[in-house]
Design a protein around this motif. Structure first.
Motif, PDB file in Angstrom:
ATOM      1  N   ARG A  80      70.576  76.221  15.812  1.00  0.00           N
ATOM      2  CA  ARG A  80      69.714  76.959  14.897  1.00  0.00           C
ATOM      3  C   ARG A  80      70.224  76.746  13.477  1.00  0.00           C
ATOM      4  NH1 ARG A  80      66.800  82.842  15.997  1.00  0.00           N
ATOM      5  NH2 ARG A  80      64.817  82.169  15.048  1.00  0.00           N
TER       6      ARG A  80
ATOM      7  N   ASP B 158      66.892  77.437  18.577  1.00  0.00           N
ATOM      8  CA  ASP B 158      65.435  77.430  18.619  1.00  0.00           C
ATOM      9  C   ASP B 158      64.976  75.989  18.829  1.00  0.00           C
ATOM     10  OD1 ASP B 158      64.531  76.077  16.078  1.00  0.00           O
ATOM     11  OD2 ASP B 158      65.551  77.744  15.120  1.00  0.00           O
TER      12      ASP B 158
ATOM     13  N   THR C 139      62.148  80.376  20.864  1.00  0.00           N
ATOM     14  CA  THR C 139      63.474  80.822  21.317  1.00  0.00           C
ATOM     15  C   THR C 139      63.431  81.361  22.740  1.00  0.00           C
ATOM     16  OG1 THR C 139      63.099  83.001  20.320  1.00  0.00           O
ATOM     17  CG2 THR C 139      64.271  81.373  18.983  1.00  0.00           C
TER      18      THR C 139
END
Length: 298
Positions: A154, A162, A209
């Motif tokens: 991320r 993500d 996510t």
């Protein structure tokens, strides 16, 4: 042979000419393209994330490299060379950890992944030994920054991942692999764990996510699966490609188009031909043809 023509090649040349005209004096690029000495405000819609120089430079270099231009050959070899030198100058090396960081404010791990991909692509295309260590150090940081539990990436190091940012790191791994750079096998294993955690429909669709089915995240997830070895006859790839093909190309979501285009290109066949025809026409229609902005898109 694979779907290009004289018009699309002319569009590529126009885009590269615009990028070349907006390179900064230090060899890099900026998302605030108005900072270019040649531009001097003649373009509209200048960006505002001027501090993310590595991300902007990485994206610009990927365009040149994608057109076959390297720092060793091509019309723009000098532009590519000083661009690569700029990225190397920005690499913050941690000798004790044996990695180098290219992330900057406003870009975070996006910038690092994109800039690293450019270094790895240039090395893979030329095998220039001067690029080997910087590229490997930057790849090492991607390994270091991976979430040790969930396996994704991320904005900052070690954060739960993500699909968007993880996709860029995995694409970079693929380019690094093409250049025979070192990637620990456990980094790949953890990345598969992350993809499994955000997939739905047994791998045909992907969330951000959590398990989901967003168009752009699905395109990114499917591309990662292809890079990690899923074949075109995998049932999830077939279902996912059907979704991408029926959904786009998009008139507004460049992120969806960017990843979907690569998925469809790998898949090939009639779906690729139809997609390529539609997106090529759309890009040619929307490319600026007038004045200082000629060759660019907004």
């Amino acid at each position: 042979r694979l779907g290009g023509n004289a018009n699309t090649e002319a569009g590529v040349v126009g885009g590269l000419d615009w990028l070349a005209a907006h390179q900064l004096a230090d060899g890099g690029w900026s998302f605030n393209h108005g900072e270019s000495l040649q531009c001097k405000g003649n373009c509209g819609n200048a960006g505002s994330v001027g501090e993310c120089r590595t991300g902007a430079t990485g994206l610009a270099l990927l365009a040149f490299l994608g057109a076959g231009e390297t720092h060793k050959s091509g019309k723009y070899r000098n532009r590519v060379e000083v661009g690569l030198n700029f990225l190397i100058s920005q690499l913050k090396v941690d000798t004790s950890a044996r990695h180098g960081v290219l992330s900057q404010p406003g870009g975070t791990m996006y910038a690092h992944g994109i800039a690293t991909m450019a270094l790895c692509e240039a090395y893979a295309m030329t095998r220039d030994r001067s690029l080997l260590q910087p590229a490997q150090l930057a790849v090492n940081y991607i390994v270091f920054a991976q979430d040790p539990v969930g396996g994704g990436w991320r904005y900052q190091s070690k954060q739960p991942g993500d699909t968007s940012i993880s996709g860029w790191q995995l694409m970079t791994f693929k380019v690094a692999h093409n250049g025979y750079l070192t990637i620990p096998s456990n980094a790949i294993t953890r990345a598969v764990t992350f993809l499994n955690s955000v997939q739905s429909d047994n791998g045909a669709r992907y969330g951000y996510t959590d398990p989901g089915a967003g168009p752009a995240t699905t395109a990114s997830g499917l591309l990662c699966r292809i890079h990690l070895g899923w074949k075109k006859d995998h049932p999830a790839i077939e279902r996912g490609v059907e979704f991408l093909s029926s959904t786009g190309p998009s008139l507004s979501n460049a992120y969806f188009n960017y990843h979907s285009n690569q998925v469809l290109r790998h898949y090939g066949g009639e779906k690729w031909s139809r997609w390529n025809s539609q997106l090529s026409a759309q890009l040619l229609r929307s490319q600026d043809q007038v004045g200082h902005q000629r060759g660019s898109w907004y």
